[in-house]
Design a protein around this motif. Structure first.
Motif: not given
Ligand SMILES: NC(=O)c1ccc[n+]([C@@H]2O[C@H](COP(=O)([O-])OP(=O)(O)OC[C@H]3O[C@@H](n4cnc5c(N)ncnc54)[C@H](OP(=O)(O)O)[C@@H]3O)[C@@H](O)[C@H]2O)c1
Length: 301
Positions: A81-93
């Protein structure tokens, strides 16, 4: 000569792109999350950014004519769950931080290219996907890529020409999907995955890099699929890799339940099928160096 600012310049695609751009005389500035890889050379200069804390060294924008956003946490690591956030954040944020920083800082950037992925297309064994298709995948990566592209479109509000490169599976000599496929086959334990009927739309790293150069030099905007003209099914690819390595596929296909057990939600990457068209970039005049998978396997394995 143009100065191009690149995020993710230290990754698989970034390294190859930087090499090609430097050899053509471009000046490369890059944003990195690792202070230890910052160098300061005349034609290659690093700057620090930290997406989590919202920090960006705005000196990176000085002199830059163009911005290329490749940064993103790898998707080949277990999707907790934590890593999915990183995948998302690194691209979108990451895109949002670039956008809001450009909004606030004086700059000379007039064009922006964002990497994207073909996982935006829904899983299908039959459909052939062109850039125009409006249907979006509801898989985890599909949703990430959709948000990533929406974040990239914001740059149009700044009057910045915007291009999106929907990238297929990149095949290269180093650390790419191909090595992950070839390793078990080399060890004699290779097998097709699931039904083996799923399409993999791939691109040789050299074509991907040359496509970026082509888009830059022809000043093309809009969305482009970055895939070779001939996608292969998982079963075909497994067979061709085995042939190239002089091995036989002796085992039955790996069942879906086992892949789910081994990979968790990451099984989406190996089981989903996207047959993606390269017609648009070909019609724009780009000629593929590696249109055929056999040429690629000969070159890379
Ligand atoms: N390779 C493929 O098959 C493929 C297929 C489709 C799409 N893409 C997309 O194309 C882009 C480039 O791919 P790639 O294969 O070159 O990726 P990569 O080798 O994994 O490198 C990506 C770069 O992103 C930066 N990065 C990593 N984690 C980050 C984080 N948590 N926050 C911010 N930056 C981070 C790193 O640069 P620093 O350490 O210097 O910050 C890294 O060098 C990616 O966005 C990827 O999703 C790749």
């Amino acid at each position: 000569m143009k100065t191009i600012l690149i995020t993710g310049a230290t990754g698989l695609v970034g390294r190859a792109l930087v090499k090609a751009l430097l050899s053509k005389g471009y000046v490369v500035h890059y944003l990195t999350t690792r202070k230890e890889v910052i160098v300061n050379q005349e034609n290659y200069k690093g700057f620090y950014w930290n997406i989590n804390s919202g920090f960006i060294d705005v000196n990176c924008f000085k002199e830059a004519d163009m911005l290329i956003h490749l940064a993103g946490a790898t998707v080949s690591k277990r999707w907790t769950k934590k890593y999915r956030k990183e995948i998302f954040k690194s691209r979108v944020a990451g895109s949002n931080l670039l956008f809001s920083s450009l909004q606030k800082s004086p700059h000379t950037i007039d064009s922006f290219i964002s990497a994207s992925g073909i996982s935006i297309f829904p899983n299908s064994l039959e459909k052939v996907y062109s850039e125009e298709l409006q249907e979006k995948s509801q898989s985890f990566l599909g949703r990430v890529v959709d948000k990533w592209e929406k974040a990239a479109h914001q740059f149009l509000e700044l009057g910045v020409k915007t291009t999106i490169v929907r990238t297929g599976v990149v095949l290269s000599k180093q650390n790419s999907a191909l090595q992950k496929i070839a390793k078990p086959i080399q060890m004699g334990i290779g097998a097709a995955l699931g039904s083996g009927k799923q399409f993999m739309s791939w691109i040789h790293i050299e074509d991907l890099v040359q496509m970026y150069v082509f888009l830059i030099e022809k000043e093309l905007t809009g969305t482009y699929n970055a895939v070779a003209p001939n996608p292969v099914t998982n079963k075909e690819l497994t067979k061709l890799v085995a042939q190239q390595l002089g091995k036989k596929i002796l085992l039955p296909n790996v069942p879906v339940f086992m892949l789910k057990l081994l990979l968790g939600q990451m099984h989406e990457i190996v089981l989903e099928s996207q047959r993606v068209s390269s017609e648009k970039i070909k019609k724009s005049g780009y000629q593929f160096r590696y249109p055929d998978i056999n040429m690629v396997l000969k070159d890379l394995l």
